[in-house]
Structures are given as structure tokens and as C-alpha cells.
Design a protein around this motif. Structure first.
Motif, mmCIF file in Angstrom:
data_model
loop_
_atom_site.group_PDB
_atom_site.id
_atom_site.type_symbol
_atom_site.label_atom_id
_atom_site.label_comp_id
_atom_site.label_asym_id
_atom_site.label_seq_id
_atom_site.Cartn_x
_atom_site.Cartn_y
_atom_site.Cartn_z
ATOM 1 N N TRP A 1 -16.443 -23.105 10.913
ATOM 2 C CA TRP A 1 -16.257 -22.047 11.912
ATOM 3 C C TRP A 1 -15.128 -21.121 11.493
ATOM 4 O O TRP A 1 -14.043 -21.560 11.109
ATOM 5 N N VAL A 2 -15.420 -19.802 11.550
ATOM 6 C CA VAL A 2 -14.414 -18.764 11.322
ATOM 7 C C VAL A 2 -14.304 -17.956 12.607
ATOM 8 O O VAL A 2 -15.305 -17.434 13.110
ATOM 9 N N GLY A 3 -13.106 -17.860 13.150
ATOM 10 C CA GLY A 3 -12.912 -17.153 14.403
ATOM 11 C C GLY A 3 -13.072 -15.652 14.259
ATOM 12 O O GLY A 3 -13.118 -15.100 13.163
ATOM 13 N N LYS A 4 -13.139 -14.976 15.375
ATOM 14 C CA LYS A 4 -13.269 -13.525 15.383
ATOM 15 C C LYS A 4 -11.955 -12.888 14.927
ATOM 16 O O LYS A 4 -10.882 -13.490 14.990
ATOM 17 N N PHE A 5 -12.040 -11.641 14.470
ATOM 18 C CA PHE A 5 -10.841 -10.889 14.111
ATOM 19 C C PHE A 5 -11.131 -9.404 14.205
ATOM 20 O O PHE A 5 -12.284 -8.976 14.327
ATOM 21 N N SER A 6 -10.086 -8.613 14.148
ATOM 22 C CA SER A 6 -10.193 -7.179 14.357
ATOM 23 C C SER A 6 -10.518 -6.452 13.054
ATOM 24 O O SER A 6 -10.136 -6.894 11.967
ATOM 25 N N ALA A 7 -11.198 -5.313 13.170
ATOM 26 C CA ALA A 7 -11.478 -4.472 12.010
ATOM 27 C C ALA A 7 -10.303 -3.559 11.676
ATOM 28 O O ALA A 7 -10.372 -2.810 10.696
ATOM 29 N N LEU A 8 -9.240 -3.616 12.445
ATOM 30 C CA LEU A 8 -8.097 -2.727 12.244
ATOM 31 C C LEU A 8 -7.138 -3.292 11.201
ATOM 32 O O LEU A 8 -7.156 -4.482 10.895
ATOM 33 N N ASP A 9 -6.290 -2.413 10.670
ATOM 34 C CA ASP A 9 -5.232 -2.823 9.753
ATOM 35 C C ASP A 9 -4.006 -1.960 10.012
ATOM 36 O O ASP A 9 -3.883 -0.854 9.476
ATOM 37 N N PRO A 10 -3.090 -2.420 10.845
ATOM 38 C CA PRO A 10 -1.898 -1.633 11.153
ATOM 39 C C PRO A 10 -1.058 -1.290 9.924
ATOM 40 O O PRO A 10 -0.331 -0.293 9.933
ATOM 41 N N SER A 11 -1.134 -2.098 8.868
ATOM 42 C CA SER A 11 -0.288 -1.851 7.699
ATOM 43 C C SER A 11 -0.680 -0.596 6.947
ATOM 44 O O SER A 11 0.088 -0.095 6.126
ATOM 45 N N ILE A 12 -1.894 -0.065 7.192
ATOM 46 C CA ILE A 12 -2.272 1.229 6.606
ATOM 47 C C ILE A 12 -2.537 2.240 7.719
ATOM 48 O O ILE A 12 -3.309 3.186 7.543
ATOM 49 N N ASP A 13 -1.882 2.006 8.875
ATOM 50 C CA ASP A 13 -1.923 2.925 10.013
ATOM 51 C C ASP A 13 -3.318 3.083 10.610
ATOM 52 O O ASP A 13 -3.633 4.140 11.154
ATOM 53 N N LYS B 1 9.808 -13.332 0.256
ATOM 54 C CA LYS B 1 10.579 -12.098 0.149
ATOM 55 C C LYS B 1 10.529 -11.573 -1.280
ATOM 56 O O LYS B 1 10.091 -12.244 -2.193
ATOM 57 N N ASN B 2 11.010 -10.344 -1.405
ATOM 58 C CA ASN B 2 11.093 -9.733 -2.737
ATOM 59 C C ASN B 2 9.722 -9.636 -3.383
ATOM 60 O O ASN B 2 9.584 -9.749 -4.604
ATOM 61 N N GLN B 3 8.689 -9.420 -2.563
ATOM 62 C CA GLN B 3 7.327 -9.455 -3.070
ATOM 63 C C GLN B 3 7.051 -8.339 -4.066
ATOM 64 O O GLN B 3 7.589 -7.223 -3.955
ATOM 65 N N ILE B 4 6.214 -8.662 -5.025
ATOM 66 C CA ILE B 4 5.836 -7.697 -6.056
ATOM 67 C C ILE B 4 4.548 -7.021 -5.614
ATOM 68 O O ILE B 4 3.481 -7.642 -5.608
ATOM 69 N N ASN B 5 4.667 -5.766 -5.201
ATOM 70 C CA ASN B 5 3.522 -5.011 -4.705
ATOM 71 C C ASN B 5 3.433 -3.683 -5.423
ATOM 72 O O ASN B 5 4.430 -3.168 -5.948
ATOM 73 N N THR B 6 2.236 -3.106 -5.399
ATOM 74 C CA THR B 6 2.101 -1.758 -5.919
ATOM 75 C C THR B 6 2.812 -0.794 -4.983
ATOM 76 O O THR B 6 2.718 -0.899 -3.754
ATOM 77 N N ALA B 7 3.538 0.148 -5.545
ATOM 78 C CA ALA B 7 4.289 1.101 -4.724
ATOM 79 C C ALA B 7 3.362 1.925 -3.849
ATOM 80 O O ALA B 7 3.727 2.332 -2.744
ATOM 81 N N ALA B 8 2.141 2.157 -4.319
ATOM 82 C CA ALA B 8 1.200 2.996 -3.575
ATOM 83 C C ALA B 8 0.762 2.362 -2.271
ATOM 84 O O ALA B 8 0.278 3.065 -1.377
ATOM 85 N N GLY B 9 0.932 1.064 -2.131
ATOM 86 C CA GLY B 9 0.514 0.397 -0.904
ATOM 87 C C GLY B 9 1.578 0.371 0.169
ATOM 88 O O GLY B 9 1.371 -0.202 1.226
ATOM 89 N N LEU B 10 2.732 0.993 -0.082
ATOM 90 C CA LEU B 10 3.844 0.932 0.853
ATOM 91 C C LEU B 10 3.913 2.190 1.708
ATOM 92 O O LEU B 10 3.626 3.300 1.227
ATOM 93 N N PRO B 11 4.293 2.048 2.973
ATOM 94 C CA PRO B 11 4.463 3.226 3.828
ATOM 95 C C PRO B 11 5.499 4.172 3.245
ATOM 96 O O PRO B 11 6.517 3.752 2.697
ATOM 97 N N GLY B 12 5.235 5.452 3.350
ATOM 98 C CA GLY B 12 6.173 6.446 2.861
ATOM 99 C C GLY B 12 6.013 6.821 1.403
ATOM 100 O O GLY B 12 6.700 7.715 0.911
ATOM 101 N N PHE B 13 5.124 6.115 0.681
ATOM 102 C CA PHE B 13 4.926 6.449 -0.730
ATOM 103 C C PHE B 13 4.276 7.830 -0.858
ATOM 104 O O PHE B 13 3.267 8.115 -0.218
ATOM 105 N N VAL B 14 4.885 8.680 -1.656
ATOM 106 C CA VAL B 14 4.358 10.026 -1.876
ATOM 107 C C VAL B 14 3.885 10.109 -3.320
ATOM 108 O O VAL B 14 4.701 10.205 -4.243
ATOM 109 N N PRO B 15 2.582 10.060 -3.538
ATOM 110 C CA PRO B 15 2.082 10.068 -4.914
ATOM 111 C C PRO B 15 2.191 11.449 -5.555
ATOM 112 O O PRO B 15 2.167 12.478 -4.875
ATOM 113 N N SER B 16 2.312 11.440 -6.848
ATOM 114 C CA SER B 16 2.248 12.678 -7.623
ATOM 115 C C SER B 16 0.882 12.699 -8.299
ATOM 116 O O SER B 16 0.627 11.932 -9.230
ATOM 117 N N TYR B 17 0.002 13.552 -7.793
ATOM 118 C CA TYR B 17 -1.382 13.533 -8.251
ATOM 119 C C TYR B 17 -1.565 14.307 -9.547
ATOM 120 O O TYR B 17 -0.984 15.380 -9.737
#
Length: 948
Positions: free
Chosen positions: A838-850, A699-715
Motif C-alpha cells: 500500500w502506498v498512501g495518497k499524496f499531493s501533486a504540488l511541490d512547494p520547493s519549486i513554488d 546538512k551541507n548538501q551537494i545540490n545543483t545551483a539551478a535547483g535553489l530558490p533565487g538562482f539567476v541563470p545566465s542563458y
């Protein structure tokens, strides 16, 4: 006779009849004296090596039987190594050239790597510019006595970053005599040739002479493997037309580059020239002027002016020179002194891009990252159109120049040399009834980088537009021009660690079931990181500013462990640690464990532990870096996401914006809870099985704000210059957009969200003697991830078996299943070992970035394989992959042993992975973190070991 149970039947199926042959018919071996050792994850010595925590031990013999020649290669195949692992195959990584371990898929920053039970200075270039880790690629293979992998949280004993587990690399403590080891290897498909020579010499016997001293030296060289060495395979080929996509090969025009791209021959293009009916100016050959006869419009549009990739690496060229010295002396009264000094040097040439091209329409500058200053756009040149008559432009109108800059020495390259220096002194003995160990040491990792191939674009266009003797796009330019346009530069980064550890242990009393023992200790460590950005990059002269980190921290801790056997066959363990960090404050981390031998054939074990990771210098010090992850549509210049909509800027659609990562001073530490519950079974002699359930929540993970859902960057936007603007009919016109294109956005770090992962790990092993036919061994390690859930701003995502979380812990893939099966046979002087990874199969999807739909799978990597089309369903899953390694040794004489190995025996090719960004500059489509053995292909090696 033992009755066959369901478990025994299962073991019979797993290992064959060898698992249940009557071991009772064998004569009992003479009893050996009981030796006590301290196992990783405990302070207290013990005779029983099977602890309450799951620990995997790899001996020097186990390492040799893999057929591999580096510690990094062996650790990459651990079944517990997962999402976020860092391998040397990804040349574009922030920490390029280094290799790190990510136990339980919780990133390299949450796995603690020790050397001889003590901390090592981290690699000065942090993973993704954030996560600190120990570079295991620098550790000498032949100096290792064993590796202990603790697959349990251990912050109560080791402190910060032991959340996911501990890898303890234990070096040889003594050696007498002389040993020479040689190895040489060759890939079947070209490139990658390697050889290794290791010399070890030692004198003195610790028991009879009272001392031992030895010196070990190892040199290893590996040639590069280029993408061009594997171009016949789909995963290394950029032409996707036969697979439902486009041709992404360099120099080939396609919809993804608006049919305008630098080709093998330079050419002028008139963007305002006449359009063909129903087409664009790019379709009209009258708008092109090729500057040599090697290419023309028809050949160019047919893909005949493509550029061969002779620069990109699958495996970088590397050199390793390692020296280890050790001196051990008995001091009397059971006290022993051990002094160790080592210098491990690794040099690798890491390709990070292609040779520079001319800027097509304008050069809007670079972003500088100078410490103490806000990011700035600098060295803006503006329009790079050439007026009619300039530089041989005969099109009668201003034209753009497309092509590769002639005379560049190479592509953007980082010649990286890392030197790890370590000195440690350890004294062990007994005082006042306590067994005591005290150690002091200092370690430093210095990384020196030389950069070539970067382009000073202002100098380039000044030279191109000189009134007299301008720069010639066809080559033959002066050394002075080339030195100004392609300057060579470098920098030095350092990471330092000074430590002191003191541990005491003893049995306090005898309980009904056994001893009550206690261990306690104190530690102090000071860590410093000084990793500046190269000056020309920091100032934005030859590119966007590179990552830099400056900072230091001091940690003081006290810790204790209590081990009790209140009744027979029940072991209870409690431990706690108190840490003080001068960067944020204090942490308290307890743990508890139990082991109960419920039956002579069955033992139940379990653990609970709290953990933490202190904010590091990259997060709270003076630091900055560039990063990017998935594609977006510019909210102004491509609001609807359609590159053909009238008024849209096509290059602003599905673009990958740059973010400048900045630090946040008031971060709290990450905190974790972990549980394990396991069963140890020994149904018959020489057959054992362990099954452990694990659950870790951070918990309380240190992440870049840009990687979080809802982040609105100021370009931050570039100045307004002419760009191609869509006409609404599939054509474009050069014009001025309403705002400048996106240059970058800033993002800080935040404490938010959580990651929770759980799974089960199975280990089955047996060793059976078959008389004159020899001895057979088998060991299976299987890890199944039940769940990998992240909570980001209150939204939960299940990522087990997907490519996520690509924006947080590296886009390396998150398969649910990994396994390793080792089969061995020994008869007389011959040994044969076969290892299946052996490495099992996995999906190319990433729900965390929609990215939840197969049609959008390539959005995870921002690749253009299927530009304007849906990703075919066949590429939604990355298939399973198995590499089989065969190693054979033969003891010719008591002194001479020969060996031969074939890695990837069946020459399995890596599966296509359209979602990975590994080796993005090379445009390969395989996962360098999980399937590197497939990219290398079948690999042969031979070796010899001579001792006397």
C-alpha cells in the motif's frame, strides 16, 4: 494467565484472535543450541538478533513467497523505500536500466548497498548524472540467502553514503546437492511475458568433509510491455479532452503545438500564407500540401492523422544471466577460507524517445559536451524552409516540412548491457584471543550501450536539398543516405572498486549484566569511474551531449565498536570511525546506542549517529551532464508569460530550459545527524511488535545551483532565426526575434541547505499454530513520515505528502504513508501467502519549486495536458494505491515443489499522476516509481523447484 492490556487488545484487532490464543497450551519445543551471528550495523557477534537499531530481515523463503522473481521488485516494496527511488520502469532516467533503493526518501546516493557485508562497485551511470548507487536489478534472486535492511545511520562502521541506512544482500555460503528452479509468467493485458531458469549444484559438507563448493547459474528473460498494450486506460491515453484538457496524442494539432505537428503523413505548410478572418495561417487549408493521400487538412485537424505509440515502453525488454561460484575450506584451528566469484549480466532495451521528425522552421544546432572543452553549440544548419518547387513544394512560397523521417529503424533507443564482475576472498578464524575476519576483493561494473534512432540533422537537410536525387520524404531512400542520417554508435562505461577489510572482535571481560565486547577494524578501498559520453553525442552530431564522468578516489579508514552490559538487561554500544579521502580530506563519525529490557514483555532502544557522504567523481571529478526540471518563461521573449501578447514568442512561454551541469572542485562532504527511539514488545508468545521513531538531518548538501530558490541563470542563446511571433490577436507571424531562443544555461554544484526527515515505523508480527488446521502467520510493516523539510538558501519547505523535492532528488513523489501486510497459511505440503503493498495518497504540488496551487500542478512535470487552463482540482491529489499479490506453493514430494502466483490480484490500475515526469516521452500519466505494479496489471506465473 496474563492480564489483557491495551496493547494486547490492539494486537487482537490487527491480527484477529490468533494473536492471543493460549500459546502456553502448546508443548515447549526442545531447546536449540544458541548460535551467534553478526547483524548488519555491528562488528560484534550476538545471539539476540533484535539489536538497538531497527533491522528488517528478508530470508530466501520470504523472497520466494512474494511471488516475484527479482531482488529489485522486492526492495521496491519496502515501506522504508521512498522519494528518489529508482526503478526500471523509467526508461528516460540517466541510469536507465538500473534500479536503486532510497531509504527514508533521502535518494539512492545516501543508501549503502553491500554484498556479503562488503562494498560493491557502483553502477557507472549515476542517477541524474550525480548520485552513485549499486544496481540491485543485477543481483541473482536465487543466489540470495537473506537481505538485511538496517534503517539507521551507519557511517561509524561503514563510512560514506550509509546516512539513511544499509541494505546488506547476503549470498548463499554453501550448498550441497542439486536444485533446478523454473518460473514462467504472463500479463493478463499483454506484453511482459517472462521466464526464469536457475541451476545450483554443490559438493562437500563443510563439517564432515572440511569443504564445500557450489556453482549457481540463473537466466531470466522478460518481454517489453508497450504503452500501446495499455492504451485503453486513461493513464496511458494522451487524449485529455474529456478530462478538461487537450489531446496530447502525437500527430494531433492542438493549442500546445500551435496546431502544427508532425502527423502520420508528411505535409508542407506555408507560414506566410493568407489568414482566415479571426484566425491564423494554420487555420487555412490553402496553406497545406499533404504529400500522400492518407491524410488531408480536414482529417488532420480532426485528429485523424494521429500516430500510434508502438515504441514507448512501460517495462523494457530485459535479459539476465548470472553465475555465482563459491568455495569454502576449513583450514584447521578454527580458520575458514571462503572464495567467491560472480558474473551478473543484465541486458535491457530502453526506449528514450520517438522516431525523428523533420525540423519545422530551423535547426539551431546541438550542444556538445566534450571533456576538457566548454559546452558549444555546433552543427547549426539554420532555416529549413523549402523554396517553392523544391522537394515537390507546390504552395508557391517557402514552406516548412512536417512529418516523421521515413526509414528510421526505431525510436531513440539505448540497448544497454551491464556486466557486474566480482571476486572476493574472506578468511575467518581466531588469533590471540580475537575472532578475526579479513577480506579482499575487486568488483567491476561495465555498461555497454548501443544507440539507434538518433538523427544527424545536418546530413538529413543536406540530403533533402541535394540538386540531384534528393532525399524523399515519403521513403524509399538509399541505405547510404539512411546510414548517414541515422548512424549507429555506442560506448562503454566502467566503474571499479578494490577493497580490503580487516575486523577483529572479542569479549574483554564480564560485567555485572553480561560481557564487555570490542570490535575494531581497518579498511581500504579504491574507486574508479570511467564513463565517457558516446562520441556522436559528445560532439553534438546527433543530439545534445550525453553525461560523462571521469574520476577516482581512495579511502582509508579505522573504526571500532564497544558493546557493554553494565547491568542486567541493559546494553550500551559506542562506535566511531575515522576516514581519510584523497579527494577532500578527513571525516570523523561517532555513534551511540542502547537497548534496555525494562520488562520481560517490553524493551526500549535508541540510537544516535553522525554520518557523511564524500563528494563523488560526478561532483568533483571531470564530469558534465544535461538536465531540466520545471517550466519557465523566457525573460526576454515571453516576459509576461502570455503566449498571445504581441511580440512574444509563444514557444518561449512555459518552456523547459536545458542546463549543463558542471563540477565544482572545492565541495565539502555532506554531513548528517540521525536519531532513533524504539519500543520492542512481546506481550505473549509468538507475538511481537516494534515501534521506532526516526529523525535524520542532512546538512551541507551537494545540490545543483539551478535547483535553489533565487538562482539567476545566465542563458546561452541560439543564433537569431525566424520563429513564430504573436500578433496580439491569437495569430502569429513568422519573423526575427530580438534575441535568439534559449539553448542552455550552466550550473555548478554547491554545498547549501539541508534536508530533515522524521517519522515512525511500526512492525507487528505473529505466528500461531491451529493444530490440524495449520499454522498462520501475519506481519505488518507501516511507515509514517511525520515531516520532510528542506532548507534551501534559508527558505524552508515542508514536503511530506507532496511531489517534492522534484528538482533535487527525482520527481518520484513523497507520500507520507507506506505499508506492507503479509498473511501466510501453512498446512502440510501447502503454503499460501498474500501480500498487500500500500502506498498512501499524496499531493501533486511541490512547494520547493513554488508550485503551491492546484491550478498549476502540471508545472511540476511541465506537461501540457491542460494547456492554457487550470489543472482540475481532481488531479491535485494522487490517490492511494494497493497491489495484492497471491503466492501458493505445494510440496508434491520431498524433492519437488510447485508454485503459482498472481501479482496485482485485483488488477488495480495506477492512479493518475499529472506531476510525474516518469516516462515523459511516452506521455503516460502514472508514477513509474510507486505504481508500476498497476501499469503491469494482473500477472500470472507458475514455477517448479526440484532438488536432490
Amino acid at each position: 494467565m496474563l492480564r489483557k492490556t491495551i496493547l494486547v487488545r490492539s494486537l487482537t484487532l490487527a491480527f484477529g484472535a490468533a494473536a492471543v490464543l493460549p500459546a502456553m497450551a502448546q508443548q515447549a519445543a526442545p531447546a536449540e543450541p544458541v548460535q551467534k551471528v553478526v547483524v548488519t550495523g555491528s562488528l560484534i557477534s550476538r545471539a539476540d538478533k533484535e539489536t538497538a537499531s531497527p533491522v528488517q530481515t528478508l530470508s530466501a523463503d520470504d523472497l520466494a513467497k512474494t511471488g516475484m522473481t527479482s531482488v529489485a521488485e522486492v526492495l521496491s516494496n519496502l515501506s522504508a523505500n521512498g522519494q528518489g527511488t529508482l526503478g526500471t520502469g523509467f526508461a528516460g532516467a540517466f541510469a536507465n536500466g538500473a534500479s536503486g533503493v532510497s531509504l527514508r526518501g533521502l535518494t539512492v546516493g545516501l543508501t549503502l548497498v553491500l554484498i556479503d557485508g562488503h562494498r560493491m562497485a557502483p553502477y557507472p551511470l549515476s542517477d541524474d548524472g550525480q548520485r552513485q548507487f549499486v544496481d540491485v536489478s543485477s543481483i541473482p534472486f536465487d543466489a540470495v540467502e537473506r537481505i538485511e535492511v538496517l534503517k539507521d545511520g551507519a557511517s561509524a562502521l561503514y563510512g560514506s553514503d550509509a546516512v539513511a541506512g544499509v541494505v546488506n544482500i547476503i549470498l548463499k555460503k554453501s550448498f550441497k546437492g542439486f536444485a533446478l528452479k523454473t518460473d514462467a509468467g504472463k500479463s493478463q493485458h499483454g506484453g511482459g511475458n517472462n521466464y526464469k531458469v536457475a541451476l545450483t549444484g554443490g559438493v562437500g559438507d563443510l563439517e564432515s568433509d572440511g569443504y564445500n563448493a557450489f556453482l549457481s547459474a540463473e537466466y531470466r528473460h522478460a518481454d517489453a510491455i508497450k504503452v500501446s498494450d495499455r492504451s485503453e486506460y486513461e493513464w496511458a491515453n494522451g487524449d485529455w479532452r474529456s478530462r478538461g484538457g487537450i489531446n496530447t496524442t502525437r500527430g494531433v494539432p492542438s493549442p500546445a503545438n500551435n496546431f502544427l505537428t508532425a502527423a502520420s503523413s508528411p505535409f508542407f505548410y506555408n507560414p506566410a500564407g493568407p489568414r482566415l478572418p479571426g484566425g491564423s495561417a494554420a487555420d487555412n487549408p490553402a496553406n497545406y500540401q499533404f504529400l500522400d493521400t492518407n491524410c488531408n487538412f480536414a482529417k488532420y485537424r480532426a485528429g485523424g492523422c494521429a500516430v500510434d505509440d508502438i515504441w514507448s515502453n512501460i517495462q523494457p525488454e530485459s535479459h539476465n544471466l548470472n553465475v555465482l561460484g563459491s568455495f569454502t575450506k576449513k583450514l584447521g584451528n578454527d580458520w575458514t577460507l571462503n572464495l567467491k566469484g560472480s558474473v551478473f549480466k543484465r541486458q535491457s532495451v530502453n526506449n528514450r524517445g520517438w522516431p525523428g521528425t523533420f525540423s519545422a522552421s530551423s535547426f539551431l544546432g546541438n550542444t556538445s559536451l566534450v571533456p576538457g572543452q566548454n559546452p558549444q553549440i555546433v552543427n547549426v544548419y539554420g532555416s529549413t524552409l523549402f523554396p517553392a518547387g523544391r522537394q515537390g513544394n507546390n504552395l508557391g512560397a517557402p514552406a516548412r516540412l512536417y512529418g516523421y523521417i521515413p526509414g528510421l529503424n526505431a525510436s531513440a533507443t539505448n540497448d544497454n548491457s551491464s556486466t557486474s564482475t566480482r571476486f572476493a576472498a574472506e578468511v575467518t578464524g581466531a588469533a590471540l584471543g580475537w575472532d578475526v575476519t579479513a577480506a579482499i576483493g575487486h568488483a567491476k561494473v561495465k555498461t555497454e550501450s548501443e544507440y539507434t534512432g538518433y538523427v544527424n540533422r545536418v546530413a538529413l537537410y543536406q540530403a533533402l536539398n541535394r540538386a540531384t536525387n534528393p532525399f524523399n520524404p515519403l521513403g524509399g531512400n538509399s541505405p547510404e543516405d539512411m546510414a548517414a542520417i541515422q548512424p549507429s554508435f555506442g560506448n562503454t562505461s566502467e566503474s571499479k572498486l578494490t577493497f580490503f577489510d580487516f575486523v577483529a572482535q572479542r569479549e574483554l571481560m564480564q560485567l555485572q549484566g553480561g560481557p564487555l565486547a570490542m570490535g575494531w577494524g581497518i579498511s581500504w578501498k579504491k574507486k574508479e569511474q570511467n564513463a565517457p559520453s558516446p562520441s556522436l553525442l559528445a560532439e553534438g552530431i546527433v543530439g545534445n551531449g550525453a553525461a560523462y564522468v571521469f574520476g577516482k578516489e581512495t579511502n582509508t579508514a579505522a573504526f571500532a565498536e564497544l558493546n557493554a552490559m553494565p547491568i542486567k538487561d541493559l546494553e550500551l554500544v559506542a562506535a566511531a570511525r575515522y576516514d581519510h579521502y584523497d579527494t577532500y580530506g578527513n571525516s570523523f563519525t561517532p555513534s551511540a546506542k542502547f537497548k534496555w529490557k525494562a520488562h520481560p514483555m517490553a524493551t526500549l532502544r535508541g540510537t544516535f549517529a553522525r554520518g557523511f557522504r564524500a563528494p563523488n567523481s560526478a561532483e568533483v571529478g571531470s564530469a558534465s551532464s544535461f538536465f531540466s526540471f520545471h517550466a519557465i518563461n523566457d525573460p526576454i521573449l515571453c516576459a509576461d508569460g502570455n503566449p498571445t501578447t504581441r511580440g512574444n514568442v509563444p514557444t518561449a512561454c512555459q518552456m523547459t530550459p536545458a542546463f549543463v551541469q558542471v563540477t565544482t572542485k572545492d565541495l565539502e562532504p555532506e554531513k548528517s545527524k540521525s536519531y532513533t527511539l524504539g519500543l520492542v514488545l512481546e506481550p505473549v508468545k509468538n507475538v511481537s511488535a516494534t515501534l521506532d521513531y526516526y529523525s535524520i538531518e542532512v546538512k551541507n548538501q551537494i545540490n545543483t545551483a539551478a535547483g535553489l530558490p533565487g538562482f539567476v541563470p545566465s542563458y546561452v542563446r541560439n543564433a537569431i532565426f525566424p520563429v513564430e511571433i504573436a500578433n496580439g490577436d491569437g495569430t502569429t507571424t513568422s519573423g526575427l526575434p530580438p534575441v535568439g531562443t534559449i539553448a542552455y544555461a550552466t550550473s555548478g554544484y554547491v554545498n547549501t541547505g539541508a534536508t530533515k526527515t522524521s517519522g515512525v515505523e511500526l512492525n507487528l508480527s505473529t505466528k500461531q499454530k491451529f493444530g490440524e488446521y495449520g499454522t498462520g502467520k501475519a506481519e505488518l510493516t507501516f511507515n509514517h513520515m511525520i515531516s520532510y523539510e528542506i532548507d534551501s538558501n534559508g527558505t524552508k519547505y515542508e514536503l511530506a505528502g507532496t511531489h517534492g523535492p522534484s528538482a533535487i532528488s527525482g520527481n518520484t513523489g513523497n507520500p507520507k504513508n507506506r505499508a506492507q501486510l503479509v498473511l501466510g497459511w501453512e498446512k502440510g505440503p501447502a503454503t499460501i501467502t498474500t501480500t498487500f503493498n500500500w502506498v498512501g495518497k499524496f499531493s501533486a504540488l511541490d512547494p520547493s519549486i513554488d508550485v503551491n496551487d492546484c491550478a498549476n500542478a502540471v508545472d511540476v512535470s511541465s506537461r501540457t495536458y491542460f494547456f492554457g487552463k487550470d489543472t482540475p482540482a481532481a488531479y491535485c491529489t494522487i490517490r492511494s494505491f494497493t497491489s495484492t499479490d497471491l503466492n501458493m506453493t505445494y510440496k508434491v514430494t520431498p524433492n519437488l515443489t510447485l508454485k503459482a502466483s498472481i501479482l496485482n490480484l485485483f488488477d488495480r490500475q495506477p492512479p493518475i499522476d499529472v506531476a510525474t515526469y516518469g516516462n515523459a516521452n511516452a506521455m503516460t500519466s502514472y508514477n513509474a516509481s510507486l505504481h508500476q505494479a498497476g501499469a503491469i496489471g494482473r500477472f500470472f506465473s507458475i514455477g517448479a523447484n526440484y532438488t536432490f
